[in-house]
Write a protein that holds these residues in place. Structure first.
Motif: not given
Length: 342
Positions: A261-267
């Motif tokens: 998720l972090a690799s897609k900028g998601i948190g």
């Protein structure tokens, strides 16, 4: 302040304090043993006078039981059911050790040194427990967050504006697990039409599962490997030092789901609304969705009295339509790997 991260911090501090407490117990036991008269264990020859039972154990070695006789200071001592791992014959001489303070007691000098071993282990546990407690107490709660690994200082203005300028409409969905034996997940629109499905195509007890992700809006399909869920914990599960789960995760095509998720900028950030766990989802630090834990009634469209309790894995979702796939993966990650479920 994220209460999940606070829970992690508190759990670690409690564990390390428990570790120090166990160390104190070891020290106390060692001190008590020091006050007791143990005596030295002195070797003496003993004669096998009777053959006893044999316990067969191919893994750890056989155990042999004998009656033996030995002499100390002119007095004869007889011990029945003396156990050894060595086979003997009637009349054989073996070496045993007796307590100088009580010749009828057989053993070795390990008991004598046990008190020092306990005190040494206790001191090590106390020092480790205190040091690690201080380190955990000083560590910032924000540094323990695995659900929002995005560093705002590393997000460019271009990426932020790309999300802010996204004119995609907000849409409402219902995310829930399906009812098949091979459990998957589904996100539906207001009319209960499937929008995205994650269908388990291959069930494995030990290896990763094979999931087929179907986007009904775009007509695209993707096959991904989804591992079993792993729980990270501290503690042994017994006594003072109890089992404390502090993290859960699974792998998506070999990548930790939170890193994926972090690799897609998601948190996301967690909070409670009444008794319902809620999650505000961000992309490149800009909020794109809200996920609210729903109940069985929401999934089944019913109104059972006991069906209105929030259930992990059933969510009301409000998201930018363009982010539906990303938010689906957030929902799936929460359903499979939110650590407070332990």
């Amino acid at each position: 302040m994220d209460i999940l991260n606070v829970a992690r911090k508190v759990s670690k501090i409690k564990f390390f304090l428990g570790l120090a407490a166990v160390g104190i117990v070891f020290i106390i036991v060692g001190v008590i043993l020091m006050a007791l008269p143990n005596g030295n264990y002195i070797p003496v020859d003993a004669v096998v006078t009777e053959i006893g039972d044999i316990v067969i154990d191919e893994e750890n070695g056989n155990s042999y039981f004998y009656t033996i006789r030995y002499e100390v200071n002119g007095e004869i001592y007889v011990v029945e059911d003396y156990q050894t791992n060595e086979p003997c014959s009637l009349g054989d001489t073996i070496t045993v050790k007796y307590n100088e303070n009580d010749p009828s007691q057989l053993g070795d000098n390990f008991v004598k040194y046990l008190k020092y071993i306990l005190i040494a282990i206790g001191c090590a546990l106390v020092i480790a427990g205190v040091v690690l407690t201080v380190i955990s107490a000083k560590k910032k709660v924000s540094e323990m967050n695995e659900y929002d690994k995005i560093d705002p200082s590393k997000v460019s203005e271009e990426d932020i504006n790309a999300v802010k300028n996204d004119r995609s409409p907000m849409v409402n969905y219902l995310f829930h697990f399906d009812t098949n034996l091979k459990q998957g997940y589904i996100m539906e629109d207001a009319l209960r039409n499937p929008v995205i499905e994650a269908k388990m195509k291959k069930l494995s007890l030990f290896k990763s599962f094979t999931f087929e992700f179907v986007n009904h809006k775009t007509g695209t399909t993707a096959v991904k490997s989804i591992s079993h869920t792993f729980t990270s914990s501290i503690g042994s599960g017994t006594g003072i030092v109890s089992y404390v789960p502090i993290s859960k995760s699974f792998k998506i095509d070999g990548v930790n789901n939170w890193d994926y998720l972090a690799s897609k900028g998601i948190g996301f950030k967690y909070y409670l609304k009444g008794v319902s766990p809620c999650f505000d989802v961000y992309k490149n630090t800009v909020q794109i969705a809200t996920i609210t834990t729903a109940d069985v009634n929401a999934m089944k469209g019913s109104s059972y009295f006991f069906g209105n309790i929030p259930v992990n894995g059933i969510y009301n979702v409000s998201t930018k339509e363009s982010e539906t796939e990303n938010v689906f993966m957030v929902c799936m990650s929460i359903a499979r790997a939110i650590f407070y479920e332990d």
